[in-house]
Design an enzyme around this catalytic site. Structure first.
Site, short mmCIF file in Angstrom:
data_model
loop_
_atom_site.label_atom_id
_atom_site.label_comp_id
_atom_site.label_asym_id
_atom_site.label_seq_id
_atom_site.Cartn_x
_atom_site.Cartn_y
_atom_site.Cartn_z
N HIS A 78 20.26 8.47 122.24
CA HIS A 78 21.35 9.05 123.04
C HIS A 78 22.67 9.10 122.29
O HIS A 78 23.71 9.30 122.89
CB HIS A 78 21.51 8.27 124.36
CG HIS A 78 20.33 8.45 125.28
ND1 HIS A 78 20.09 7.65 126.38
CD2 HIS A 78 19.32 9.36 125.27
CE1 HIS A 78 18.99 8.06 126.99
NE2 HIS A 78 18.49 9.08 126.34
N CYS A 104 42.15 21.97 114.60
CA CYS A 104 42.18 23.19 115.42
C CYS A 104 42.64 22.95 116.85
O CYS A 104 42.63 23.87 117.66
CB CYS A 104 40.80 23.84 115.41
SG CYS A 104 39.59 22.96 116.41
N CYS A 151 35.35 23.16 115.91
CA CYS A 151 35.12 23.29 114.46
C CYS A 151 34.16 22.24 113.92
O CYS A 151 33.88 22.22 112.73
CB CYS A 151 36.45 23.26 113.70
SG CYS A 151 37.16 21.61 113.59
N CYS A 189 34.63 17.55 116.92
CA CYS A 189 35.41 18.59 117.58
C CYS A 189 34.45 19.61 118.19
O CYS A 189 33.50 20.05 117.54
CB CYS A 189 36.33 19.25 116.57
SG CYS A 189 37.12 20.72 117.23
N ILE A 242 24.21 3.48 123.40
CA ILE A 242 25.15 4.21 122.56
C ILE A 242 26.19 3.26 121.97
O ILE A 242 27.17 3.70 121.39
CB ILE A 242 25.86 5.31 123.39
CG1 ILE A 242 26.52 4.72 124.64
CG2 ILE A 242 24.84 6.39 123.82
CD1 ILE A 242 27.35 5.72 125.45
N PHE A 250 23.49 0.48 133.98
CA PHE A 250 23.75 1.44 135.04
C PHE A 250 23.17 1.00 136.38
O PHE A 250 23.83 1.06 137.40
CB PHE A 250 23.13 2.80 134.67
CG PHE A 250 23.98 3.60 133.72
CD1 PHE A 250 25.25 3.18 133.36
CD2 PHE A 250 23.51 4.80 133.20
CE1 PHE A 250 26.04 3.92 132.49
CE2 PHE A 250 24.29 5.56 132.34
CZ PHE A 250 25.56 5.12 131.98
N GLN A 258 18.12 3.55 123.70
CA GLN A 258 18.82 4.51 124.56
C GLN A 258 20.31 4.18 124.58
O GLN A 258 21.09 4.89 125.19
CB GLN A 258 18.28 4.42 126.00
CG GLN A 258 16.80 4.66 126.14
CD GLN A 258 16.36 4.50 127.59
OE1 GLN A 258 16.46 5.41 128.40
NE2 GLN A 258 15.87 3.33 127.94
N THR A 284 23.71 -6.18 128.21
CA THR A 284 24.50 -6.81 129.28
C THR A 284 24.97 -8.20 128.87
O THR A 284 26.06 -8.63 129.23
CB THR A 284 23.73 -6.92 130.62
OG1 THR A 284 22.52 -7.63 130.39
CG2 THR A 284 23.41 -5.55 131.20
P1 NAD Z 1 19.28 0.99 133.37
O1 NAD Z 1 20.66 0.58 133.79
O2 NAD Z 1 18.59 2.05 134.13
O3 NAD Z 1 18.32 -0.27 133.40
C1 NAD Z 1 18.67 -1.47 132.81
C2 NAD Z 1 17.59 -2.48 133.15
O4 NAD Z 1 17.83 -3.66 132.41
C3 NAD Z 1 17.57 -2.88 134.63
O5 NAD Z 1 16.27 -2.73 135.12
C4 NAD Z 1 17.99 -4.37 134.61
O6 NAD Z 1 17.26 -5.13 135.53
C5 NAD Z 1 17.64 -4.80 133.22
N1 NAD Z 1 18.52 -5.84 132.66
C6 NAD Z 1 19.87 -5.93 132.72
N2 NAD Z 1 20.30 -6.97 131.98
C7 NAD Z 1 19.20 -7.56 131.46
C8 NAD Z 1 18.98 -8.67 130.60
N3 NAD Z 1 20.00 -9.38 130.12
N4 NAD Z 1 17.70 -8.98 130.27
C9 NAD Z 1 16.65 -8.26 130.74
N5 NAD Z 1 16.80 -7.19 131.54
C10 NAD Z 1 18.05 -6.84 131.89
O7 NAD Z 1 19.37 1.33 131.83
P2 NAD Z 1 18.50 2.33 130.95
O8 NAD Z 1 17.09 2.30 131.37
O9 NAD Z 1 18.87 2.01 129.55
O10 NAD Z 1 19.10 3.77 131.33
C11 NAD Z 1 20.48 3.96 131.41
C12 NAD Z 1 21.05 5.03 130.52
O11 NAD Z 1 22.42 4.77 130.37
C13 NAD Z 1 20.51 5.03 129.12
O12 NAD Z 1 20.09 6.30 128.87
C14 NAD Z 1 21.67 4.66 128.19
O13 NAD Z 1 21.90 5.69 127.26
C15 NAD Z 1 22.88 4.61 129.05
N6 NAD Z 1 23.68 3.36 128.96
C16 NAD Z 1 23.92 2.78 127.76
C17 NAD Z 1 24.65 1.60 127.69
C18 NAD Z 1 24.90 0.97 126.35
O14 NAD Z 1 24.97 1.68 125.35
N7 NAD Z 1 25.00 -0.36 126.28
C19 NAD Z 1 25.13 0.99 128.86
C20 NAD Z 1 24.88 1.62 130.09
C21 NAD Z 1 24.15 2.81 130.13
ZN ZN Z 2 38.47 21.23 115.39
#
Ligand code: NAD
Ligand code: ZN
Length: 242
Positions: free
Chosen positions: A120, A153, A131, A128, A104, A32, A102, A25
């Site tokens: 994830h 394809c 293919c 694709c 991406i 999320f 987790q 973040t």
């Molecule tokens: P989540 O949104 O469920 O939880 C995020 C947690 O982080 C919250 O509890 C929040 O309070 C805390 N938070 C937010 N900013 C913070 C900071 N700067 N410092 C400390 N804490 C902080 O996320 P999750 O548990 O990772 O699950 C969500 C799913 O969504 C995952 O499986 C992930 O694959 C995917 N996702 C990925 C991304 C990415 O790749 N950046 C972004 C959103 C969601």
């Molecule tokens: Zn293809």
């Protein structure tokens, strides 16, 4: 509290960071479930985000999936923050560091971490659906806002990310289990620890210190040795000294 964690960190042989959306973040990528998170807008084009990010939705309404994906999920211009950098620097100083994420967004790798288990998947890999030809993110983006199609394809190209209803890669998961089981110290960072089976990985930890760094409460607070309810970028910088 910080002193005890720092001491442990200095003497640890194997360090594991388990990270979630909160890790990114501070790089401008919304998570999320927190107040400014993506789930705050309960509907996108009339559908809840959890529904859009599912396998069945992708098959049925690929255009709405891609509208959401291009607008809300992809953040190709984002850069690693102090937290990603601190973890990468710790490794560069000779510590054995594994990152299990987790996320991406590829930001741990961008920061320079080398042992990154992306549970994830990654927005930087795409393939694709017919293919299996692999494509870079730039290829996908060149279709924006339309549905990306394979140049061999003509079938739909999809990101190599795990959607709801899809299982995790078992080999990756097993590697993550073994890293966590062998760790001396485990940090769980920026994850609500409510998305399973990923969050369940914490149950395999047998080491001495579990540290949770998260702004809000998590599903594993009861099991933690230390809980730091602050922003992870600043905390990681302080703890590692990098
Ligand atoms: P989540 O949104 O469920 O939880 C995020 C947690 O982080 C919250 O509890 C929040 O309070 C805390 N938070 C937010 N900013 C913070 C900071 N700067 N410092 C400390 N804490 C902080 O996320 P999750 O548990 O990772 O699950 C969500 C799913 O969504 C995952 O499986 C992930 O694959 C995917 N996702 C990925 C991304 C990415 O790749 N950046 C972004 C959103 C969601
Ligand atoms: Zn293809």
């Amino acid at each position: 509290m910080y002193e005890e964690i720092k001491r442990k960190l200095k003497n640890a042989e194997k360090i594991v960071f388990f990270t979630g959306a909160g890790m990114s973040t501070e790089s401008g990528i919304p998570d999320f479930r927190s107040k400014q998170g993506l789930y705050r807008d309960r509907y996108f084009n009339g559908y809840p985000p959890e529904h859009i990010l599912s396998r069945s939705f992708f098959s049925e309404y690929p255009q709405i999936f891609y509208n959401f994906y291009f607008e809300k999920i992809l953040h190709a211009g984002a850069n690693p923050n102090d937290g990603h950098k601190a973890i990468a620097l710790l490794e560069s100083k000779g510590f054995e560091v594994t990152v299990i994420t987790q996320n991406i967004d590829g930001l741990h790798t961008k920061a320079g971490s080398s042992a990154v288990i992306e549970l994830h998947g990654s927005v930087y890999r795409n393939y694709c659906t017919k293919c299996n030809k692999r494509f870079k993110l730039e290829y996908l983006e060149s279709f924006k806002p339309d549905i990306p199609l394979c140049d061999e394809c003509s079938n739909i190209v999809r990101p190599d990310v795990i959607l709801y209803e899809e299982p995790l890669d078992q080999e990756l998961f097993a590697r993550a289990v073994s890293r966590i089981a062998g760790a001396d110290i485990l940090f769980a960072i920026g994850s609500s620890l409510t998305v399973f089976p990923a969050a369940g990985l914490l149950d395999y930890f047998k080491g001495e210190m579990l540290v949770i760094i998260n702004r809000d409460t998590t599903g594993y607070d009861k099991k933690a040795d230390f809980i730091i309810n602050e922003s992870c970028g600043t905390v990681l910088k302080d703890l590692t000294g990098y």
